[in-house]
Write an enzyme that holds these catalytic residues in place. Structure first.
Site, PDB file in Angstrom:
ATOM      1  N   GLU A   1     -25.184 -42.745  20.178  1.00  0.00           N
ATOM      2  CA  GLU A   1     -25.766 -41.586  19.709  1.00  0.00           C
ATOM      3  C   GLU A   1     -25.495 -41.445  18.230  1.00  0.00           C
ATOM      4  OE1 GLU A   1     -23.702 -38.404  21.991  1.00  0.00           O
ATOM      5  OE2 GLU A   1     -23.586 -37.587  20.208  1.00  0.00           O
TER       6      GLU A   1
ATOM      7  N   GLU B   1     -31.198 -37.684  28.475  1.00  0.00           N
ATOM      8  CA  GLU B   1     -30.204 -36.538  28.688  1.00  0.00           C
ATOM      9  C   GLU B   1     -31.038 -35.237  28.385  1.00  0.00           C
ATOM     10  OE1 GLU B   1     -27.696 -36.335  25.078  1.00  0.00           O
ATOM     11  OE2 GLU B   1     -26.511 -35.309  26.153  1.00  0.00           O
ATOM     12  N   SER B   2     -30.403 -34.058  29.148  1.00  0.00           N
ATOM     13  CA  SER B   2     -31.227 -32.788  29.110  1.00  0.00           C
ATOM     14  C   SER B   2     -29.826 -31.637  28.563  1.00  0.00           C
ATOM     15  CB  SER B   2     -31.606 -32.624  30.002  1.00  0.00           C
ATOM     16  OG  SER B   2     -32.192 -31.205  30.275  1.00  0.00           O
ATOM     17  N   TYR B   3     -30.223 -30.849  27.880  1.00  0.00           N
ATOM     18  CA  TYR B   3     -29.363 -29.610  27.693  1.00  0.00           C
ATOM     19  C   TYR B   3     -30.148 -28.393  28.332  1.00  0.00           C
ATOM     20  CZ  TYR B   3     -27.643 -32.792  23.817  1.00  0.00           C
ATOM     21  OH  TYR B   3     -27.214 -33.750  23.049  1.00  0.00           O
TER      22      TYR B   3
ATOM     23  N   LYS C   1     -17.693 -32.320  28.252  1.00  0.00           N
ATOM     24  CA  LYS C   1     -16.742 -32.895  27.241  1.00  0.00           C
ATOM     25  C   LYS C   1     -15.485 -33.294  27.389  1.00  0.00           C
ATOM     26  CE  LYS C   1     -20.244 -32.607  24.205  1.00  0.00           C
ATOM     27  NZ  LYS C   1     -20.814 -33.990  23.891  1.00  0.00           N
TER      28      LYS C   1
ATOM     29  N   HIS D   1     -29.766 -39.928  23.710  1.00  0.00           N
ATOM     30  CA  HIS D   1     -29.004 -38.716  23.499  1.00  0.00           C
ATOM     31  C   HIS D   1     -30.053 -37.655  22.941  1.00  0.00           C
ATOM     32  CE1 HIS D   1     -27.574 -36.007  20.107  1.00  0.00           C
ATOM     33  NE2 HIS D   1     -26.587 -35.891  20.654  1.00  0.00           N
TER      34      HIS D   1
ATOM     35  N   ASP E   1     -17.650 -37.157  27.701  1.00  0.00           N
ATOM     36  CA  ASP E   1     -17.909 -37.494  26.545  1.00  0.00           C
ATOM     37  C   ASP E   1     -16.790 -36.871  25.368  1.00  0.00           C
ATOM     38  OD1 ASP E   1     -19.191 -37.852  24.061  1.00  0.00           O
ATOM     39  OD2 ASP E   1     -20.903 -36.455  24.515  1.00  0.00           O
ATOM     40  N   ALA E   2     -16.068 -37.984  24.694  1.00  0.00           N
ATOM     41  CA  ALA E   2     -15.030 -37.774  23.919  1.00  0.00           C
ATOM     42  C   ALA E   2     -15.725 -37.722  22.347  1.00  0.00           C
ATOM     43  CB  ALA E   2     -14.086 -38.677  23.840  1.00  0.00           C
TER      44      ALA E   2
ATOM     45  N   ASP F   1     -30.668 -42.666  19.721  1.00  0.00           N
ATOM     46  CA  ASP F   1     -31.580 -41.219  19.768  1.00  0.00           C
ATOM     47  C   ASP F   1     -32.604 -41.348  18.641  1.00  0.00           C
ATOM     48  OD1 ASP F   1     -32.662 -38.796  19.382  1.00  0.00           O
ATOM     49  OD2 ASP F   1     -30.872 -37.775  19.684  1.00  0.00           O
TER      50      ASP F   1
ATOM     51  N   ASN G   1     -29.741 -31.999  17.915  1.00  0.00           N
ATOM     52  CA  ASN G   1     -28.266 -31.055  17.657  1.00  0.00           C
ATOM     53  C   ASN G   1     -27.202 -32.153  17.238  1.00  0.00           C
ATOM     54  OD1 ASN G   1     -28.194 -31.855  20.685  1.00  0.00           O
ATOM     55  ND2 ASN G   1     -26.062 -31.772  20.137  1.00  0.00           N
TER      56      ASN G   1
ATOM     57  N   GLU H   1     -18.100 -41.642  27.528  1.00  0.00           N
ATOM     58  CA  GLU H   1     -18.782 -41.721  26.335  1.00  0.00           C
ATOM     59  C   GLU H   1     -18.088 -41.661  25.207  1.00  0.00           C
ATOM     60  OE1 GLU H   1     -22.457 -39.371  26.932  1.00  0.00           O
ATOM     61  OE2 GLU H   1     -22.555 -38.849  24.710  1.00  0.00           O
TER      62      GLU H   1
ATOM     63  N   LYS I   1     -22.776 -33.882  32.742  1.00  0.00           N
ATOM     64  CA  LYS I   1     -21.798 -34.296  31.636  1.00  0.00           C
ATOM     65  C   LYS I   1     -20.930 -33.266  31.090  1.00  0.00           C
ATOM     66  CE  LYS I   1     -22.909 -36.039  27.658  1.00  0.00           C
ATOM     67  NZ  LYS I   1     -23.968 -36.968  26.708  1.00  0.00           N
TER      68      LYS I   1
ATOM     69  N   LYS J   1     -33.027 -48.495  -0.184  1.00  0.00           N
ATOM     70  CA  LYS J   1     -32.305 -49.943   0.204  1.00  0.00           C
ATOM     71  C   LYS J   1     -31.892 -49.752   1.528  1.00  0.00           C
ATOM     72  CE  LYS J   1     -29.767 -51.160  -3.333  1.00  0.00           C
ATOM     73  NZ  LYS J   1     -28.565 -51.064  -4.383  1.00  0.00           N
TER      74      LYS J   1
HETATM   75  O1  LIG Z   1     -21.752 -32.550  21.361  1.00  0.00           O
HETATM   76  C1  LIG Z   1     -22.713 -33.392  20.788  1.00  0.00           C
HETATM   77  O2  LIG Z   1     -22.728 -33.343  19.566  1.00  0.00           O
HETATM   78  C2  LIG Z   1     -23.876 -33.925  21.635  1.00  0.00           C
HETATM   79  C3  LIG Z   1     -23.463 -34.865  22.367  1.00  0.00           C
HETATM   80  O3  LIG Z   1     -22.521 -35.691  22.142  1.00  0.00           O
HETATM   81  C4  LIG Z   1     -24.115 -35.555  23.538  1.00  0.00           C
HETATM   82  O4  LIG Z   1     -25.244 -34.750  23.984  1.00  0.00           O
HETATM   83  O5  LIG Z   1     -23.735 -36.452  24.042  1.00  0.00           O
HETATM   84 MG   LIG Z   2     -22.402 -37.373  23.425  1.00  0.00          MG
END
Ligand SMILES: O=C([O-])CC(=O)C(=O)O
Ligand SMILES: [Mg+2]
Length: 388
Positions: free
Chosen positions: A265, A341-343, A184, A322, A213-214, A292, A53, A239, A182, A100
């Site tokens: 990432e 990482e895992s979602y 945001k 990532h 994570d910013a 990644d 993603n 992050e 984690k 290139k």
């Molecule tokens: O929100 C995103 O683009 C994903 C992201 O940064 C992460 O999984 O660390």
């Molecule tokens: Mg991230």
């Protein structure tokens, strides 16, 4: 073994979530299938690939540059003479002909997507789970790992999901067996972000950790302001505080922030990683690298990144890719990364791992099925079969 055709398509991965810099309402993903004439257990071998993603589908680059090069290559140029199986490293070389150096972006995503499908096909033809095939080729330890530490990434900003929704989401991850999570930051004012952080910290049991994570949102002054506020908590990591290519800003932050920093990432090549190593001031005994492979030309480029990092005292243990992909899990087991990482709840059906490998005490086992294990995620597998 010959590639008979390569099909590709775009799949939606849209949702109403946002991080500090983008919303995912129009997010798409490229999916690729490498069809071959190899047959295992009466079934033709098909390898599947997709990318993580956050980057959009790469239809144009795949259709006009990357796939024709591979389809037009003589079989000998992309086959391992010792086994007769497609050699993914050779495919990567062919896919990158007449490109290139520099300017790594969408092209890296297109090649990374194809690369995943080729590794899946090669592992299936070899009758090996991908992590074992990767370990044979690249491993530096006597055996691959058979389980990997994973953390649940989520905690996005959601219009209908204030603090109660965040609590429910994080509680769900803990119930599923994740220990560490984690969320945001950077998409709300500092005080609101601190409330989000404290809300999650209140939920976490002893021994569980929180990362934030910013997404590269802050300028250096804001990143430092957050760093001071975050120093009150013992966070797992901070992050992408600043733009991923602003190496000097990383170096300044690393002087000021004592806790672990994480980034990588959005570095899509070994050359970019070399610059981070040289000029980013990050600390191999503390910081975390999140490149990644599906976004950065795939496994061969990742191996080049690791070889460069070793020159600066970094080990695979510093890496925690990532993307929450099964291929990243396989790489983590093969190389002995610190984790992956895992979602678990976002980016369906791409998020999470095989259905027969539950998360136990923050770790997930590697499936022993041949290939990446996409067939062990039935919703993902049937979506890929329908589109490809
Ligand atoms: O929100 C995103 O683009 C994903 C992201 O940064 C992460 O999984 O660390
Ligand atoms: Mg991230």
């Amino acid at each position: 073994m010959r590639i008979t055709k390569i099909t590709h398509s775009e799949a939606p991965i849209a949702s109403r979530i946002s991080n500090a810099v983008i919303d995912f309402s129009r997010m798409t993903v490229s999916v690729v299938a490498v069809h071959t004439d190899a047959v295992v257990d009466g079934e033709p071998v098909v390898g599947y690939g997709f990318h993580s993603n956050g980057r959009y589908a790469q239809t144009g680059i795949l259709a006009t540059r990357v796939l024709p090069r591979v389809e037009e290559a003589p079989a000998e140029a992309i086959t391992d003479p010792a086994t007769g199986i497609i050699d993914p490293v050779a495919v990567h070389r062919v896919a990158m002909a007449n490109e290139k150096p520099g300017g790594h972006g969408d092209r890296a995503v297109a090649v990374g997507t194809l690369d995943m499908a080729v590794w899946d096909a090669a592992a299936k033809a070899a009758g090996l789970p991908l992590f074992r095939l990767l370990h044979r080729r690249f491993g530096t330890t006597p055996e691959p790992e058979t389980a990997v530490w994973v953390y649940a990434a989520g905690g996005y900003y959601h219009p209908d999901k204030p603090l109660d929704g965040l609590r429910a989401e994080i509680g769900g991850y803990l119930e599923t067996g994740y220990r560490d999570v984690k969320i945001k930051i950077g998409g709300a004012p500092l005080a609101e972000d601190m409330r989000r952080i404290e809300t999650v910290l209140e939920l976490l049991p002893e021994g569980s950790r929180l990362a934030v994570d910013a997404n590269g949102r802050f300028d250096l002054a804001t990143a430092l302001e957050y760093a001071r506020a975050l120093s009150d908590y013992d966070l797992m990591w901070y992050e992408e505080p600043v733009d991923p290519l602003d190496y000097r800003a990383h170096a300044v932050l690393a002087e000021e922030y004592a806790g672990p920093l994480a980034t990588g990432e959005n570095l899509f090549s070994a050359a970019d990683v070399r610059n981070l190593r040289r000029y980013g001031g990050l600390r191999p005994h503390r910081d975390v690298l999140q490149m990644d492979p599906s976004l950065s030309y795939g496994v061969a480029e990742y191996d080049a990144m690791l070889r460069d990092l070793a020159l600066g005292g970094w080990s695979p243990r510093n890496c925690c890719p990532h993307g929450g992909n099964q291929i990243n899990l396989a790489l983590a087991a093969a190389y002995g990364f610190g984790g992956c990482e895992s979602y678990p709840q976002v980016f369906e059906p791409f998020g999470g791992f095989a259905e027969n490998t539950p998360i136990t005490d923050g770790r997930v086992a590697l499936p022993e099925a041949p290939g990446i294990g996409i067939e062990l995620k039935p919703a993902l597998h049937s979506m890929l079969r329908e589109r490809l």
